[in-house]
Design a protein around this motif. Structure first.
Motif, PDB file in Angstrom:
ATOM      1  N   ASP A 126     -34.158  -0.730   1.136  1.00 38.88           N
ATOM      2  CA  ASP A 126     -33.065  -1.214   0.288  1.00 38.88           C
ATOM      3  C   ASP A 126     -32.503  -0.147  -0.644  1.00 38.88           C
ATOM      4  OD1 ASP A 126     -35.151  -0.987  -1.500  1.00 38.88           O
ATOM      5  OD2 ASP A 126     -35.063  -3.056  -2.208  1.00 38.88           O
ATOM      6  N   ASN A 127     -33.143   1.024  -0.759  1.00 42.00           N
ATOM      7  CA  ASN A 127     -32.626   2.087  -1.614  1.00 42.00           C
ATOM      8  C   ASN A 127     -31.660   2.938  -0.790  1.00 42.00           C
ATOM      9  OD1 ASN A 127     -32.701   3.100  -4.264  1.00 42.00           O
ATOM     10  ND2 ASN A 127     -33.918   4.849  -3.604  1.00 42.00           N
ATOM     11  N   ARG A 128     -30.371   2.721  -0.974  1.00 44.65           N
ATOM     12  CA  ARG A 128     -29.379   3.304  -0.071  1.00 44.65           C
ATOM     13  C   ARG A 128     -28.395   4.194  -0.821  1.00 44.65           C
ATOM     14  NH1 ARG A 128     -28.416  -1.303   4.605  1.00 44.65           N
ATOM     15  NH2 ARG A 128     -30.646  -1.561   5.040  1.00 44.65           N
ATOM     16  N   PRO A 129     -27.840   5.192  -0.128  1.00 46.34           N
ATOM     17  CA  PRO A 129     -26.940   6.138  -0.803  1.00 46.34           C
ATOM     18  C   PRO A 129     -25.639   5.494  -1.239  1.00 46.34           C
ATOM     19  CG  PRO A 129     -26.952   6.519   1.563  1.00 46.34           C
ATOM     20  CD  PRO A 129     -28.042   5.523   1.289  1.00 46.34           C
ATOM     21  N   SER A 130     -25.162   5.897  -2.408  1.00 46.71           N
ATOM     22  CA  SER A 130     -23.854   5.448  -2.889  1.00 46.71           C
ATOM     23  C   SER A 130     -22.773   6.288  -2.218  1.00 46.71           C
ATOM     24  CB  SER A 130     -23.775   5.588  -4.408  1.00 46.71           C
ATOM     25  OG  SER A 130     -24.101   6.919  -4.800  1.00 46.71           O
ATOM     26  N   VAL A 131     -21.659   5.642  -1.876  1.00 47.36           N
ATOM     27  CA  VAL A 131     -20.591   6.303  -1.121  1.00 47.36           C
ATOM     28  C   VAL A 131     -19.249   6.090  -1.830  1.00 47.36           C
ATOM     29  CG1 VAL A 131     -19.526   6.596   1.135  1.00 47.36           C
ATOM     30  CG2 VAL A 131     -21.842   5.654   0.983  1.00 47.36           C
ATOM     31  N   LEU A 132     -18.620   7.183  -2.206  1.00 40.38           N
ATOM     32  CA  LEU A 132     -17.263   7.117  -2.757  1.00 40.38           C
ATOM     33  C   LEU A 132     -16.283   7.176  -1.589  1.00 40.38           C
ATOM     34  CD1 LEU A 132     -15.394   7.242  -5.311  1.00 40.38           C
ATOM     35  CD2 LEU A 132     -15.387   9.730  -4.976  1.00 40.38           C
ATOM     36  N   VAL A 133     -15.354   6.233  -1.534  1.00 43.02           N
ATOM     37  CA  VAL A 133     -14.418   6.163  -0.410  1.00 43.02           C
ATOM     38  C   VAL A 133     -12.987   6.395  -0.887  1.00 43.02           C
ATOM     39  CG1 VAL A 133     -13.479   4.745   1.439  1.00 43.02           C
ATOM     40  CG2 VAL A 133     -15.906   4.564   0.857  1.00 43.02           C
ATOM     41  N   TRP A 134     -12.378   7.430  -0.340  1.00 45.23           N
ATOM     42  CA  TRP A 134     -10.949   7.683  -0.531  1.00 45.23           C
ATOM     43  C   TRP A 134     -10.224   7.105   0.686  1.00 45.23           C
ATOM     44  CZ3 TRP A 134      -9.416   9.900  -5.062  1.00 45.23           C
ATOM     45  CH2 TRP A 134     -10.371  10.609  -5.792  1.00 45.23           C
ATOM     46  N   LEU A 135      -9.378   6.130   0.446  1.00 46.56           N
ATOM     47  CA  LEU A 135      -8.692   5.444   1.549  1.00 46.56           C
ATOM     48  C   LEU A 135      -7.190   5.676   1.432  1.00 46.56           C
ATOM     49  CD1 LEU A 135      -9.467   1.881   2.863  1.00 46.56           C
ATOM     50  CD2 LEU A 135      -7.110   2.656   2.604  1.00 46.56           C
ATOM     51  N   VAL A 136      -6.576   6.117   2.525  1.00 51.79           N
ATOM     52  CA  VAL A 136      -5.125   6.311   2.546  1.00 51.79           C
ATOM     53  C   VAL A 136      -4.530   5.515   3.698  1.00 51.79           C
ATOM     54  CG1 VAL A 136      -5.336   8.434   3.914  1.00 51.79           C
ATOM     55  CG2 VAL A 136      -3.254   8.007   2.598  1.00 51.79           C
ATOM     56  N   ASN A 137      -3.485   4.748   3.388  1.00 44.30           N
ATOM     57  CA  ASN A 137      -2.750   3.975   4.384  1.00 44.30           C
ATOM     58  C   ASN A 137      -1.432   4.665   4.692  1.00 44.30           C
ATOM     59  OD1 ASN A 137      -3.948   1.176   4.980  1.00 44.30           O
ATOM     60  ND2 ASN A 137      -4.163   1.322   2.761  1.00 44.30           N
ATOM     61  N   GLU A 138      -1.064   4.667   5.963  1.00 43.53           N
ATOM     62  CA  GLU A 138       0.280   5.119   6.344  1.00 43.53           C
ATOM     63  C   GLU A 138       0.971   3.960   7.043  1.00 43.53           C
ATOM     64  OE1 GLU A 138       1.851   9.187   8.052  1.00 43.53           O
ATOM     65  OE2 GLU A 138       1.209   7.915   9.714  1.00 43.53           O
ATOM     66  N   ASN A 139       1.989   3.417   6.393  1.00 43.34           N
ATOM     67  CA  ASN A 139       2.755   2.309   6.967  1.00 43.34           C
ATOM     68  C   ASN A 139       4.151   2.800   7.309  1.00 43.34           C
ATOM     69  OD1 ASN A 139       0.976  -0.060   6.872  1.00 43.34           O
ATOM     70  ND2 ASN A 139       0.954   0.349   4.670  1.00 43.34           N
ATOM     71  N   ASN A 140       4.411   2.902   8.611  1.00 37.96           N
ATOM     72  CA  ASN A 140       5.723   3.362   9.093  1.00 37.96           C
ATOM     73  C   ASN A 140       6.142   4.673   8.427  1.00 37.96           C
ATOM     74  OD1 ASN A 140       6.090   1.126  10.860  1.00 37.96           O
ATOM     75  ND2 ASN A 140       6.669  -0.128   9.097  1.00 37.96           N
ATOM     76  N   GLY A 141       5.174   5.597   8.317  1.00 37.98           N
ATOM     77  CA  GLY A 141       5.473   6.933   7.812  1.00 37.98           C
ATOM     78  C   GLY A 141       5.288   7.131   6.320  1.00 37.98           C
ATOM     79  N   VAL A 142       5.033   6.062   5.577  1.00 40.57           N
ATOM     80  CA  VAL A 142       4.843   6.161   4.133  1.00 40.57           C
ATOM     81  C   VAL A 142       3.351   6.069   3.809  1.00 40.57           C
ATOM     82  CG1 VAL A 142       5.367   5.155   1.879  1.00 40.57           C
ATOM     83  CG2 VAL A 142       7.097   5.113   3.694  1.00 40.57           C
ATOM     84  N   ARG A 143       2.813   7.097   3.125  1.00 40.83           N
ATOM     85  CA  ARG A 143       1.382   7.158   2.833  1.00 40.83           C
ATOM     86  C   ARG A 143       1.085   6.780   1.379  1.00 40.83           C
ATOM     87  NH1 ARG A 143       0.657  13.089   5.638  1.00 40.83           N
ATOM     88  NH2 ARG A 143       1.002  12.403   7.797  1.00 40.83           N
ATOM     89  N   ALA A 144      -0.032   6.068   1.186  1.00 41.61           N
ATOM     90  CA  ALA A 144      -0.424   5.669  -0.167  1.00 41.61           C
ATOM     91  C   ALA A 144      -1.943   5.613  -0.269  1.00 41.61           C
ATOM     92  CB  ALA A 144       0.184   4.314  -0.514  1.00 41.61           C
ATOM     93  N   LEU A 145      -2.468   6.162  -1.362  1.00 41.99           N
ATOM     94  CA  LEU A 145      -3.899   6.083  -1.636  1.00 41.99           C
ATOM     95  C   LEU A 145      -4.238   4.745  -2.267  1.00 41.99           C
ATOM     96  CD1 LEU A 145      -4.715   9.615  -3.128  1.00 41.99           C
ATOM     97  CD2 LEU A 145      -5.757   8.598  -1.092  1.00 41.99           C
ATOM     98  N   SER A 146      -5.478   4.294  -2.065  1.00 41.45           N
ATOM     99  CA  SER A 146      -5.977   3.066  -2.684  1.00 41.45           C
ATOM    100  C   SER A 146      -7.115   3.396  -3.642  1.00 41.45           C
ATOM    101  CB  SER A 146      -6.487   2.085  -1.623  1.00 41.45           C
ATOM    102  OG  SER A 146      -5.462   1.717  -0.737  1.00 41.45           O
ATOM    103  N   GLY A 147      -7.224   2.624  -4.714  1.00 39.67           N
ATOM    104  CA  GLY A 147      -8.306   2.782  -5.680  1.00 39.67           C
ATOM    105  C   GLY A 147      -8.409   1.551  -6.533  1.00 39.67           C
ATOM    106  N   SER A 148      -9.323   1.574  -7.495  1.00 42.86           N
ATOM    107  CA  SER A 148      -9.534   0.366  -8.287  1.00 42.86           C
ATOM    108  C   SER A 148      -8.320   0.023  -9.150  1.00 42.86           C
ATOM    109  CB  SER A 148     -10.780   0.521  -9.162  1.00 42.86           C
ATOM    110  OG  SER A 148     -10.623   1.613 -10.041  1.00 42.86           O
ATOM    111  N   LYS A 149      -7.517   1.048  -9.550  1.00 42.99           N
ATOM    112  CA  LYS A 149      -6.298   0.776 -10.308  1.00 42.99           C
ATOM    113  C   LYS A 149      -5.110   0.474  -9.390  1.00 42.99           C
ATOM    114  CE  LYS A 149      -7.436   3.462 -14.465  1.00 42.99           C
ATOM    115  NZ  LYS A 149      -7.305   2.354 -15.434  1.00 42.99           N
ATOM    116  N   GLU A 150      -5.242   0.823  -8.119  1.00 46.45           N
ATOM    117  CA  GLU A 150      -4.192   0.539  -7.141  1.00 46.45           C
ATOM    118  C   GLU A 150      -4.829   0.002  -5.863  1.00 46.45           C
ATOM    119  OE1 GLU A 150      -1.323   3.628  -6.599  1.00 46.45           O
ATOM    120  OE2 GLU A 150      -1.376   4.215  -8.716  1.00 46.45           O
TER     121      GLU A 150
END
Length: 361
Positions: free
Chosen positions: A128-152
């Motif tokens: 049960d002791n597992r590594p923490s993972v920071l995830v940077w996620l980027v979406n591209e919708n019809n050519g427009v890219r945007a990052l996601s985060g807790s504020k967005e």
């Protein structure tokens, strides 16, 4: 857990160091089913589905829990149940007869039953002791890219939080505040520029970092996952599916497998080995007991025996499942023990590996 609450929590946690996370409920699952059959039939189905979820969480290998193995598990599942409860759901659930009332079945299995089945099937048991993972996620919708985060937040990030929680991988979202935006762009993440991603991730101090890119163009979805590990290793995965849910579930499964392969071992007699570990800076019995308890808690460790005490140095003989590197990987997740500067990790089984007690939990 509500996904918005989950993202709020991780935004708070990410402000401080987020080292290894004890994952709760590894041997439990919640199953929602429409009421279309007798309670006995419903429970039998729920136990089988819960066993599938738990076996995936504990092994970290979703692709292995399929076919004949899964059918065997579902047949045995009722005998593994330690406790269960049934509650009515407030919402209706879809069925072949349309929307009908639903029930939630909460199931907890005996740990020995799950671990034993995985070991007999030559699959790893991941603690049960597992590594923490920071995830940077980027979406591209019809050519427009945007990052996601807790504020967005985004739909993809919320789905990822839910999917990884179900599979037992503790992920964190970046704040995506002004500091993050100055450090990293959507193009940096989309291009998997490793140096830029790692530099922007330093403030969060997680055990590992992942970058996930998802494209949606004219209704066609695709994606890629990059996993950046502490030791400089990287893994890349191609994601394919019919929809966003498919891609997210694939990303979660790949994350779990990447870490399970580094921290979990198959528990059988043939894989056992021994190594001696010396810990310096142990000034009293309380610290010695703390160190021994910590070593015993590591998933790949079978047994810990005190060999000798020499002033502020103690030495343990440790029996482990699998190769020694998995033990070293697991120790690196904690700040309690750090590599002693004069004794780097030594692959030679006849040498003692030295650590320094840090005094930090």
């Amino acid at each position: 857990m509500n996904s918005r609450i989950f993202l709020l929590l991780i935004s708070v946690f990410c402000i401080s160091p987020a080292n290894a996370v004890p994952v709760q409920g590894l041997y439990s699952a919640e199953i929602n089913l429409p009421v279309t059959q007798s309670e006995a039939q419903m429970l039998n189905e729920a136990f089988g589905l819960a066993a599938e979820d738990v076996l995936i969480k504990v092994s970290g290998d979703k692709n292995a829990i399929t076919g004949d193995l899964l059918e065997q598990a579902k047949k045995k599942a009722p005998t593994w149940v330690a406790q269960h409860s049934v509650a009515s759901l407030s919402e209706l659930l879809p069925s072949d007869d349309g929307l009908v009332p639903g029930k939630q079945v909460k199931v907890t299995f005996y740990q020995e039953s799950i671990d034993g089945f995985l070991s007999q099937s030559n699959l790893p048991v991941w603690g049960d002791n597992r590594p923490s993972v920071l995830v940077w996620l980027v979406n591209e919708n019809n050519g427009v890219r945007a990052l996601s985060g807790s504020k967005e937040p985004s739909d993809a990030l919320n789905k990822l939080a839910q999917s990884t929680s179900k599979i037992g991988v503790p992920i964190y979202a970046p704040l995506l505040d002004d500091v993050d935006k100055r450090s990293l762009s959507a193009s940096d993440v989309w291009g998997f520029f490793e140096d830029s991603i790692m530099n922007a991730s330093k403030r969060y101090q997680t055990d590992s970092v992942a970058a996930l890119r998802i494209s949606n163009y004219a209704g066609q979805v695709g994606g890629n996952l990059l996993v950046l590990l502490k030791n400089g290793e990287t893994e890349r995965f191609v994601l394919r599916g019919e929809n966003l849910n498919d891609l997210i579930d694939q990303a979660s499964a790949y994350l779990a497998k990447a870490f399970s392969s580094r921290y979990a071992s198959v528990r059988n007699g043939g894989s056992a080995s021994k190594i001696n570990i010396q810990v310096v800076g142990v000034t009293n019995y309380s610290i010695m007991n703390k160190v021994q308890s910590y070593l015993e808690s590591i998933g790949v460790v079978r047994d810990v025996t005190l060999v000798q005490v020499d002033g502020e140095k103690i030495e343990f003989s440790i029996e482990i499942d699998g190769d020694k590197q998995k033990l070293f990987n697991s120790i690196s997740l904690s700040r309690l023990l750090i590599n002693a500067p004069l004794n780097a990790l030594d692959p030679d089984a006849n040498r003692v590996v030295s650590y320094q007690y840090s005094g930090v939990n």
